[in-house]
Structures are given as C-alpha cells and as structure tokens.
Write a protein that holds these residues in place. Sequence first.
Motif, PDB file in Angstrom:
ATOM      1  N   ILE A   1       8.643  51.762   6.037  1.00  0.00           N
ATOM      2  CA  ILE A   1       8.455  52.112   7.469  1.00  0.00           C
ATOM      3  C   ILE A   1       7.239  51.485   8.141  1.00  0.00           C
ATOM      4  CG2 ILE A   1       8.740  54.343   8.926  1.00  0.00           C
ATOM      5  CD1 ILE A   1      11.239  53.994   6.918  1.00  0.00           C
ATOM      6  N   ASN A   2       7.637  51.024   9.341  1.00  0.00           N
ATOM      7  CA  ASN A   2       6.597  50.575  10.094  1.00  0.00           C
ATOM      8  C   ASN A   2       5.472  51.514  10.696  1.00  0.00           C
ATOM      9  OD1 ASN A   2       7.129  47.847   9.889  1.00  0.00           O
ATOM     10  ND2 ASN A   2       8.642  47.983  11.679  1.00  0.00           N
TER      11      ASN A   2
ATOM     12  N   PRO B   1      16.636  55.927   6.797  1.00  0.00           N
ATOM     13  CA  PRO B   1      15.834  56.508   8.013  1.00  0.00           C
ATOM     14  C   PRO B   1      16.191  56.527   9.659  1.00  0.00           C
ATOM     15  CG  PRO B   1      14.867  54.459   7.535  1.00  0.00           C
ATOM     16  CD  PRO B   1      15.739  54.536   6.604  1.00  0.00           C
ATOM     17  N   GLU B   2      16.073  57.638  10.186  1.00  0.00           N
ATOM     18  CA  GLU B   2      16.332  57.599  11.291  1.00  0.00           C
ATOM     19  C   GLU B   2      15.237  57.903  12.350  1.00  0.00           C
ATOM     20  OE1 GLU B   2      20.019  59.378  14.023  1.00  0.00           O
ATOM     21  OE2 GLU B   2      19.009  60.884  13.051  1.00  0.00           O
ATOM     22  N   ILE B   3      14.866  56.948  13.602  1.00  0.00           N
ATOM     23  CA  ILE B   3      13.735  57.296  14.205  1.00  0.00           C
ATOM     24  C   ILE B   3      14.036  57.171  15.679  1.00  0.00           C
ATOM     25  CG2 ILE B   3      11.607  55.926  14.640  1.00  0.00           C
ATOM     26  CD1 ILE B   3      11.588  54.764  11.752  1.00  0.00           C
TER      27      ILE B   3
ATOM     28  N   ASP C   1      10.616  61.236  16.496  1.00  0.00           N
ATOM     29  CA  ASP C   1      11.431  62.144  15.551  1.00  0.00           C
ATOM     30  C   ASP C   1      11.756  61.241  14.500  1.00  0.00           C
ATOM     31  OD1 ASP C   1      12.849  64.174  14.431  1.00  0.00           O
ATOM     32  OD2 ASP C   1      14.605  63.524  15.603  1.00  0.00           O
ATOM     33  N   PHE C   2      11.270  61.685  13.200  1.00  0.00           N
ATOM     34  CA  PHE C   2      11.516  60.779  11.933  1.00  0.00           C
ATOM     35  C   PHE C   2      12.311  61.702  11.174  1.00  0.00           C
ATOM     36  CE2 PHE C   2      10.774  59.423   7.756  1.00  0.00           C
ATOM     37  CZ  PHE C   2      10.985  57.991   7.943  1.00  0.00           C
TER      38      PHE C   2
ATOM     39  N   GLY D   1       3.978  55.807   9.966  1.00  0.00           N
ATOM     40  CA  GLY D   1       5.001  55.882  10.456  1.00  0.00           C
ATOM     41  C   GLY D   1       6.399  56.578   9.972  1.00  0.00           C
ATOM     42  N   ALA D   2       6.069  56.916   8.671  1.00  0.00           N
ATOM     43  CA  ALA D   2       7.077  57.929   8.129  1.00  0.00           C
ATOM     44  C   ALA D   2       6.824  59.376   8.340  1.00  0.00           C
ATOM     45  CB  ALA D   2       7.044  57.842   6.401  1.00  0.00           C
TER      46      ALA D   2
END
Length: 166
Positions: free
Chosen positions: A31-32, A144-146, A135-136, A109-110
């Motif tokens: 995750i960036n 993942p949904e970002i 919102d992660f 990032g996570a």
Amino acid sequence: MKRIAFLLLAIHVTMLSGCKKDDGTTKIWDINPVTVSVTATDTQGNDLLNPQTPGALEVSEIKALYKGEEYACDEKLAASKAVLPRFYGLKTEKSALGICLLRFGKLEGAQSYTNESVTIIWPDGSSDQISFNRDFRWKANGDPEIKEKWFLNGSEVSGKLVKIIK
C-alpha cells in the motif's frame, strides 16, 4: 499390530487434512504511503519552487506545520522508489515531468485519516492549509479499497496534487 496400523493411519490422515493446497489466490499488497504533494506557481504559471525561475521562493524558508510540530524544508533529501512509509517531513523533489514539488510525508498508507491537515508556511509569512480524508478498508475478496478527498484552504481539489498560485 492392528492398533499400531490404526494409529499410523490416523496420524497420516491428520497430517494430510492439515495441508492446504496453494491455489495461487493469496495476494500480497504494498500500500503506497500518503504523501502531500504541492506545486507553487505565479499567475503566469512559472514554477516558484524551481530555483532557476526569476522570483522563485526561497525553499529553505518554507515550513510545514503538522500536529503542532514545525518541519523545515530539507532540500537535501534524496528521492527514493521505496514504498515503505518512512517519515521525512518536508522536502523538495522534481517530478518525472520536471516540475518542482514540495512533498510532506510519508504517512502510513494502510489506514484511514479524517480531516488530517498540513499547513504550509511560505517565506512571506502567508500560509495554506492542505487537508484530506482517506477511507481505507479491505474488501471481502482481500483487495484494498481507498477513497480520498483533498482540500486546499477548505475547498475540495481534484486529484492528489495540490496546485497553489502565489
């Protein structure tokens, strides 16, 4: 003898039932990290962070205020391709397009952030507040949904690159 054969069979069945075949669906995600990226131009579009530009800002005098702590701009920090969220504070960096950027971060990032803000204090004493909501979450399929929203002085901006006209 039957007991020993039965015991060996039971152990063998137990060992085989504990093994899972790898079906190739296991995903590992990098995750960036979150980085606040800012450009500063004049009304004619000249890059004020580029020292070659006439009237450029003195980047060593630019500061960032984050969670009550002030960070001076460090021009000597080297760019890295590492994805690890190594916090460096405020620095300048040239983009792949040759545009000079101010970068603040890296933040983890996570995770999610609500009304997270960084205030850029310019050499003339003026300031701009950059804030974001992130919102992660992990979806049921393991992806993942970002979702992010970025703001400059309270107004939403499009994308993650905050463009400031001085």
